[in-house]
Design a protein around this motif. Structure first.
Motif, PDB file in Angstrom:
ATOM      1  N   HIS A   1       0.545  -1.033   0.069  1.00  0.00           N
ATOM      2  CA  HIS A   1      -0.010  -0.344   0.276  1.00  0.00           C
ATOM      3  C   HIS A   1       1.046   1.052   0.086  1.00  0.00           C
ATOM      4  O   HIS A   1       0.585   2.204  -0.360  1.00  0.00           O
ATOM      5  N   ALA A   2       1.881   1.476   0.262  1.00  0.00           N
ATOM      6  CA  ALA A   2       3.062   2.326   1.004  1.00  0.00           C
ATOM      7  C   ALA A   2       2.914   2.578  -0.615  1.00  0.00           C
ATOM      8  O   ALA A   2       3.224   3.601  -1.076  1.00  0.00           O
ATOM      9  N   ALA A   3       3.411   1.631  -1.328  1.00  0.00           N
ATOM     10  CA  ALA A   3       4.262   1.924  -2.418  1.00  0.00           C
ATOM     11  C   ALA A   3       2.868   2.022  -3.954  1.00  0.00           C
ATOM     12  O   ALA A   3       3.153   3.240  -4.281  1.00  0.00           O
ATOM     13  N   ARG A   4       1.530   1.886  -3.742  1.00  0.00           N
ATOM     14  CA  ARG A   4       0.095   1.936  -4.404  1.00  0.00           C
ATOM     15  C   ARG A   4       0.618   3.795  -4.116  1.00  0.00           C
ATOM     16  O   ARG A   4       0.006   4.559  -4.605  1.00  0.00           O
ATOM     17  N   SER A   5       0.574   3.820  -2.446  1.00  0.00           N
ATOM     18  CA  SER A   5       0.775   5.356  -2.429  1.00  0.00           C
ATOM     19  C   SER A   5       1.466   6.246  -2.991  1.00  0.00           C
ATOM     20  O   SER A   5       1.674   7.689  -2.467  1.00  0.00           O
TER      21      SER A   5
END
Ligand SMILES: Cc1cc2nc3c(=O)[nH]c(=O)nc-3n(C[C@H](O)[C@H](O)[C@H](O)COP(=O)(O)OP(=O)(O)OC[C@H]3O[C@@H](n4cnc5c(N)ncnc54)[C@H](O)[C@@H]3O)c2cc1C
Ligand SMILES: [Zn+2]
Length: 879
Positions: A116-120
């Motif tokens: 999710h951090a990457a997606r963000s």
């Protein structure tokens, strides 16, 4: 892909703390690099999650994904501390019916957050270890150990060396800020600051593995299949049993290291045999495992209880286990890791954006982390003592067979949030009070409190026996102190986001609004009445530091001026306490919410309209879908209009809407056909703040409008708003002129009387306004009075001969208001405002309003940039 050579923020470690911090920053558009030595997904202990984690996940839009993933739902947790009956903490109390968190398989949940951090927008690299950190001397003083500041100054970290296990690549990355989320490794604490202190008094050891085929916990009971924490019969510790969605049961023994090792020696067993033997001291869990088999290897951890003298310094922050860890007992590790991660992101942003200098921002973070730690430590130590001294009443009372009272109080700590339902809150409050009552024979003095805190910290750090050898008086002090912590947790400082934003440290509070994440100063300037019938003063006043369950903290962007404001200032409503903040028509940004505003946070209101000025603490009792009685108009809803338009709708808009609504309702009751094409309404004061809105509302709803205005300007406005006819109030026999304007013989003027609040209108003239309105109204018609002159004076000849019904009206119900908001958006209603810039312009505004020089509503623009970038809005009022 290889690491970039430079970034704004480097986050070391992608456990919950690191991924969360990286995610929050990336969502703010910050350039973040997140690295982890391990390849994801990777194993981790710590499966039971607190209820409050939901709010933190919601903030970064990953809550739904946790729900969808299929993790075992956790509706609460069951604790058995002594031989007394077990206690259950029910998450539905914090999260509403069916509310739950999860028992997670950490390899999966941590991976979810990492992705999710990457997606963000974070640049993520697993399998990449940070080997060394380089510092530059940082001369700025104030970072050196100041008592209570939790700061250190090893210099400013500027770059890190990294290596990648897989391909053997190495490199160096430069950064502006460093967040150390390296878990127990704690690269900054252990390698550079060398300030980690182990809590010898909490020297426990854990032994755990995973089982298949275990019986469910308490089948058929209210707490069926909940995680279960059972005390060991020999008072050496406790056992966890946590069901997971992969069909296994995680079972771990946590015991005093000395007793554990002594027993191991005594029994001469090792590994799995010893674990199986030791488990027999937890009979309920043993029974659950009677037909089960172990499906994993044995795992062990120890030396996890530690803290440090500093959690921040120049351009670095330490978070999660890298900073401190107390004990697994209340399953608070991941919750605190996320909390710390958020604190780091908030304080880094504050420093980056110049909202606070780097020292203040770092100190804010350090203090937040330290406070979380100490608070948990106090409660854990009280429970440890109870676990060890099974027969003493420390967190229980003699009178009960279980721990209900204590658990009601501890609940917020265990869940991370307080109860949300009023009835439960009351029950809880009573429970806490009854405990307090029992303890209230004398007060704890500051000296006693300081001595006890030192003792607990010392006991935790080195000498656990001191805790057991306390005098009865000391036990009493400890009881009072832990209950006070619990009490504070139950009343205001519950650990949802409200607790996060509600806490003010050195005058700074967190702002979690997306796009504006950072710190805000906790004093605000406000236009205030300090003395009745005197000009306003612009004063500095504190921002509310802790929010009640239904409070919203709103940063006002625009506040408009209502006639009622002048009445308040002149003491007509006699507020009981001065100073009093002006304006009840405000629009702005929600920066913090009370914990009962769950629905509100999920709806993500970013802009609100409130009824108190400048910076305001507004309240919302409920959401628009819930019907509320007229006397309780606390309310919030969205509008698509900008804040400049939204502010005047809070009072002027709602009042004119309801007045027109009354007319429409009456007409509908009188006639069958839906068309009002031959119906007329006369609006007296049609060029004013309320009037110009009423003209549009009435026209939009199909009525013919004749407007009566007092000035040339008013007549122009009335025409522009679409009135069918206008009459000057000063014309000879204006009432007669109104009636002439209306062509069809059977139709009639109905009056929505509004008045331009100006001093120029003499008292006589004001009284005449109502008389005019009355006279203009047809026989058997209706007059709606919304203006507020001192008295309504209508000649008796008119009254007795004309049979006009007079109805008073003020504001509007939540449902009506919501309709108005929709209508305003849909029909493009114009809200005329004259802007004055800055709070200091209040004098100028009042003068212009009193001279009648304001077209529409006078409004003070407090935050120009917010008004300029107005996008999504929400709307709130209070009465
Ligand atoms: C026995 C036990 C039971 C527990 N039970 C629970 C529970 O039920 N519920 C709960 O909420 N908590 C529990 N906890 C605590 C919880 O697991 C931790 O508090 C939590 O994982 C902390 O998260 P973190 O992100 O700070 O650290 P971690 O999750 O440990 O993440 C740190 C990461 O940093 C990486 N790293 C380390 N050094 C470097 C480096 N030099 N370079 C790059 N990467 C590096 C590591 O690979 C790791 O992935 C338990 C703890 C113990 C000991
Ligand atoms: Zn008003």
């Amino acid at each position: 892909m290889s690491l970039p050579s430079q970034t704004s923020v480097l986050v070391v470690g992608a456990g919950p703390a690191g991924s969360y911090a990286a995610c929050v920053l990336a969502r703010e558009g910050v350039d973040v690099v997140l690295v982890d030595a391990d390849k994801f997904p990777r194993y981790h202990v710590g499966e039971s999650m607190l209820a409050a984690m939901r709010f933190l996940l919601r903030l970064i839009d990953v809550e739904d994904e946790f729900d969808r993933h299929g993790f075992e739902k956790k509706y609460g947790a069951t604790f058995k501390i002594t031989d007394k009956r077990e206690a259950y903490t029910d998450f539905s109390k914090a999260l509403g019916p069916g509310g739950h968190s999860w028992n997670v398989v950490r390899s999966e949940s941590d991976d979810l957050l990492f992705r999710h951090a990457a997606r963000s927008g974070a640049k993520t690299f697993d399998g990449t270890k940070v080997d060394a950190i380089h510092f530059e001397p940082y001369p700025h003083d104030g970072f050196e150990a100041v008592e209570g500041a939790h700061l250190a100054n090893p210099g400013r970290p500027v770059s890190a060396d990294w290596s990648c296990k897989d391909d053997g690549t190495k490199g160096t990355i430069k950064f502006d800020y460093l967040i150390d989320a390296s878990g127990r490794n704690g690269i900054l604490s252990t390698k550079y600051l060398k300030n980690r202190h182990f809590n010898e008094g909490l020297k426990n050891l854990a032994n755990w593995t995973y089982w298949k085929g275990a019986k469910r916990f308490n089948p058929g009971q209210h707490n069926e299949n909940s995680p279960f924490f059972e005390n060991l019969d020999d008072a050496s510790g406790w056992v966890w049993a946590i069901p997971l969605h992969n069909g296994t049961l995680s079972v771990g023994i946590v015991a005093r290291q000395d007793l554990f090792l002594a027993k191991k020696k005594q029994l001469g067993l090792s590994g799995q045999e010893f674990y199986r033997e030791y488990l027999k001291l937890a009979p309920q869990i043993s029974d659950m495992l009677s037909d089960a088999e172990i499906v994993s290897d044995m795992k062990q951890a120890s030396d996890w209880s530690y803290h440090a003298s500093a959690y921040a310094g120049p351009y670095f922050r330490i978070v999660g286990d890298a900073a401190a860890f107390v004990d697994p007992y209340f399953s608070s590790g991941v919750h605190l890791a996320l909390n710390n991660g958020l604190a780091a992101a908030v304080s880094v942003q504050a420093s980056r954006r110049g909202q606070a200098d780097e020292r203040a921002a770092a100190k804010w973070h350090g203090t937040k982390v330290a406070e979380n730690y100490t608070r948990l430590l106090l409660i854990v130590m009280a429970v440890q003592r109870q676990l060890r001294l099974k027969h003493e009443e420390l967190i229980t009372t003699d009178a009960e067979d279980g721990f209900d009272t204590a658990f009601k109080a501890i609940q917020p700590v265990i869940q991370g949030v307080a109860d949300t339902h009023e009835t439960d809150a009351q029950v809880q409050q009573r429970a806490v009070e009854s405990v307090n009552f029992a303890l209230d024979s004398f007060d704890v003095t500051p000296e006693q409190e300081k001595a006890m805190t030192e003792k607990v910290v010392r006991a935790a750090q080195a000498a656990p026996e001191t805790l057991q050898k306390m005098t009865p008086e000391e036990v009493d002090i400890l009881k009072r102190m832990s209950h006070r912590v619990l009490h504070r947790n139950t009343t205001q400082e519950n650990s949802g986001l409200a607790a996060f934003t509600g806490q003010v440290i050195d005058g700074l509070a967190a702002n979690l609004e997306r796009g504006d994440v950072g710190l805000i100063k906790s004093t605000m300037r406000a236009i205030r009445i300090t003395e009745f019938s005197k000009p306003y003063s612009v004063l500095s006043t504190p921002v509310p530091s802790s929010l009640g369950p239904q409070d919203l903290l709103v940063k006002i962007a625009v506040a408009s001026y209502c006639h009622t404001d002048s009445m308040v200032r002149n003491g007509i409503f006699k507020q009981d306490s001065l100073p009093f903040t002006a304006s009840h028509e405000g629009a702005g940004t929600v920066v913090a919410v009370g914990e009962q505003c769950h629905d509100l946070t999920s709806r993500r209101p970013r802009h609100a309209q409130v009824t108190k000025a400048s910076w305001a603490r507004a309240q919302t009792a409920s959401l628009p879908s819930t019907p509320l009685p007229m006397h309780d108009l606390r309310h919030v809803c969205r509008t698509a209009s900008g804040s400049k338009m939204a502010a005047p709708l809070a009072c002027a808009g709602r009042t004119s809407w309801r007045a027109v609504d009354l007319v429409v309702e009456t007409l509908e009751a009188e006639q069958e056909e839906a068309s009002f094409s031959d119906k007329w309404v006369c609006i007296v004061g049609s060029g004013g703040g309320l009037g110009h809105l009423a003209v549009q509302f009435a026209r939009g709803r199909g009525l013919n409008v004749v407007g009566v205005a007092f000035r040339e300007e008013g007549l122009t406005v009335t025409r522009e708003m679409g009135a069918n006819a206008v009459v000057g109030a000063s014309e000879d026999d204006a009432a007669q002129r109104v009636r002439e304007k209306i062509s069809a013989p059977r139709t009639s003027p109905r009056d929505v009387s509004t008045r331009v609040p100006t001093r120029r209108l003499t008292c006589r003239m004001r009284l005449a306004t109502a008389a005019l309105a009355y006279k203009a109204t047809r026989m058997h018609g209706m007059m709606v009075q919304v203006a507020q002159p001192d008295e309504l004076k209508i000649p008796f000849q008119d009254v007795v001969s004309r049979d006009v019904r007079v109805r008073g009206s003020m504001l509007a119900s939540p449902t009506e208001s919501e309709e108005m908001v929709k209508w305003v958006d849909k029909h493009g209603i114009k809200v005329l405002t004259k802007s004055f810039e800055g709070l200091e312009s209040i004098g100028e505004l009042v003068e212009a309003a009193e001279r009648g020089q304001v077209r529409g509503k006078a409004a003070i623009v407090v935050d120009k940039s917010r008004v300029e970038k107005d996008e999504m809005r929400c709307f709130l009022w209070e009465s």
